[in-house]
Design an enzyme around this catalytic site. Structure first.
Site, PDB file in Angstrom:
ATOM      1  N   CYS A  91       0.807  -1.224   0.000  1.00 41.22           N
ATOM      2  CA  CYS A  91       0.000   0.000   0.000  1.00 41.22           C
ATOM      3  C   CYS A  91       0.841   1.275   0.000  1.00 41.22           C
ATOM      4  O   CYS A  91       0.342   2.344  -0.340  1.00 41.22           O
ATOM      5  CB  CYS A  91      -0.925   0.022   1.210  1.00 41.22           C
ATOM      6  SG  CYS A  91      -1.833  -1.509   1.478  1.00 41.22           S
ATOM      7  N   ARG A 231     -19.501   7.557  -2.711  1.00 38.05           N
ATOM      8  CA  ARG A 231     -20.948   7.525  -2.516  1.00 38.05           C
ATOM      9  C   ARG A 231     -21.342   8.663  -1.581  1.00 38.05           C
ATOM     10  O   ARG A 231     -21.642   8.453  -0.397  1.00 38.05           O
ATOM     11  CB  ARG A 231     -21.377   6.186  -1.920  1.00 38.05           C
ATOM     12  CG  ARG A 231     -21.058   5.011  -2.842  1.00 38.05           C
ATOM     13  CD  ARG A 231     -21.757   3.761  -2.422  1.00 38.05           C
ATOM     14  NE  ARG A 231     -21.550   2.668  -3.349  1.00 38.05           N
ATOM     15  CZ  ARG A 231     -22.264   1.555  -3.380  1.00 38.05           C
ATOM     16  NH1 ARG A 231     -23.256   1.409  -2.520  1.00 38.05           N
ATOM     17  NH2 ARG A 231     -21.996   0.607  -4.247  1.00 38.05           N
ATOM     18  N   SER A 258     -11.376   0.143   3.023  1.00 37.36           N
ATOM     19  CA  SER A 258     -10.841   0.698   1.780  1.00 37.36           C
ATOM     20  C   SER A 258     -11.515   0.029   0.590  1.00 37.36           C
ATOM     21  O   SER A 258     -11.547  -1.193   0.499  1.00 37.36           O
ATOM     22  CB  SER A 258      -9.329   0.461   1.706  1.00 37.36           C
ATOM     23  OG  SER A 258      -8.661   1.159   2.724  1.00 37.36           O
ATOM     24  N   CYS A 367      -0.746   3.333   6.019  1.00 38.43           N
ATOM     25  CA  CYS A 367      -0.467   2.032   6.616  1.00 38.43           C
ATOM     26  C   CYS A 367      -0.267   1.049   5.473  1.00 38.43           C
ATOM     27  O   CYS A 367      -0.697   1.290   4.345  1.00 38.43           O
ATOM     28  CB  CYS A 367      -1.590   1.590   7.544  1.00 38.43           C
ATOM     29  SG  CYS A 367      -3.212   1.473   6.754  1.00 38.43           S
TER      30      CYS A 367
END
Length: 381
Positions: A91, A231, A258, A367
């Site tokens: 990530c 959204r 996520s 993270c």
């Protein structure tokens, strides 16, 4: 003693992020990386010569994945003589490419580095292991979802020490239990992510960083330039109705985890010598960075030590930082998290918004699955 060669971000662009199975699902990660990279390079003088390409990618979801950074260079229109490195710090890959580019500049091994990250999670294949050398009669084979399995850390410590597998969603549950986070607090944070994205989008926070993509279909041509995953219509009531996704009576849901997605971001890094040579005005100076490791079962806490490292190396305090993007501040839950691209997106967003908001210092951090954290500090120039 020679002074440290400084590294500067001089161009930053990204694609709008597509949702899982959405409008970017048929673009290879390298193609997306090429689109973002060409857009970034097009903002610079044509005389600029790139010395290296360093691009992040986590899951090689198409057969050309092993060549990703090299193909990004080709799709960007760079000469074939420019070498390339595909990098994976999961990530944190997109931020790590920026760090690696800055390190090459400090070492005097490059003056212009194309960095960034790209991911197409929608292309992740189903795989069938153990059949290359034959199968037994009457034994049915089982397909595995390569993406779902990649999101489970299967080795969380030394062998034979009783360590269990750590699905990414469960690591979130572990952090919540340890620090006393409630379902209501979690839902409120998920809603805040959607609201932050909507506010930032309305205020033009993404305008300078996004390069439009022309999508052609039987229905005609569409310009894709707004993130597809958010959204903004979400409410606390709608989030409360979502079931726990990873653990019975847990708090992590589809509305607070996520989101998976597709996209790419690119950041061009230059030395001070290159700035003078090409007459380029920099956007931000790369001040410092930090990388840390933590218990994989609590990987979400990884940014804490990484941020401390970066602040110490910059001789700054957290109070000195004007903009902070913890893979969230402008809506990471809303935006989606194309693994290799998110860190580069953070850098692009902070770089442009330091100027839009007339701020001095920005901190980007994330993270990292497997129990790590990465952070970088930028200064507007």
């Amino acid at each position: 003693m020679a002074s440290i060669r400084q590294a500067y971000v001089v161009a930053s662009k990204r694609t709008a992020f597509g949702k899982f199975g959405g409008k970017l699902k048929d673009f290879k990660a390298s193609e997306l990386g090429g689109i973002a990279s060409r857009a970034a390079l097009d903002t610079l003088p044509k005389e600029v010569e790139v010395d290296q390409v360093i691009f992040g990618n986590v899951c090689h979801t198409d057969p050309s994945g092993a060549y990703l950074a090299r193909h990004v260079g080709h799709y960007s229109g760079l000469p074939v003589k420019v070498p390339a490195l595909t990098l994976n710090r999961l990530c944190g890959s997109g931020i790590q490419t920026l760090i690696s580019g800055a390190q090459d500049i400090r070492l005097g091994e490059a003056d212009v580095v194309l960095t960034g990250g790209a991911e197409n999670m929608s292309m992740a294949p189903y795989t069938l292991h153990g059949v290359r050398w034959g199968t037994r009669y009457g034994v049915d084979q089982k397909l595995e979802d390569s993406l779902a399995h990649a999101l489970v850390d299967k080795v969380t410590g030394p062998p034979n020490c009783g360590h269990e597998e750590a699905p990414m969603g469960i690591t979130g549950e572990n952090v919540a239990t340890k620090y006393g986070i409630t379902r209501e607090q979690s839902d409120a944070f998920g809603l805040l992510s959607q609201q932050r994205w909507a506010k930032a989008n309305a205020e033009g926070a993404f305008k300078a960083e996004i390069t439009p993509i022309e999508l052609k279909s039987r229905k005609g041509t569409e310009i894709f330039e707004v993130d597809e995953h958010p959204r903004p219509q979400a409410t606390m009531e709608s989030l409360a109705k979502l079931p726990p996704a990873f653990k019975k009576d847990g708090l992590v849901t589809a509305g607070t985890a996520s989101g998976m997605g597709d996209g790419a971001a690119a950041n061009v890094v230059m030395s001070e010598d290159a700035l003078k040579k090409y007459g380029v005005t920099p956007l931000a100076r790369i001040v410092s960075w930090g990388v840390a490791a933590v218990d994989p079962n609590y990987m979400g806490i990884g940014p804490v030590d990484a941020v401390k490292q970066a602040l110490k190396r910059a001789n700054l305090a957290l109070e000195d930082i004007d903009l902070i993007e913890l893979n969230e501040a402008r809506g990471a839950i809303a935006l989606a998290h194309p693994l290799g691209a998110s860190g580069a997106r953070i850098v692009a967003n902070l770089t442009h918004n330091l100027h839009r908001l007339d701020k001095k210092y920005a901190l980007g951090t994330a993270c990292i699955g497997g129990g790590q954290g990465v952070a970088v500090i930028l200064e507007r120039v």
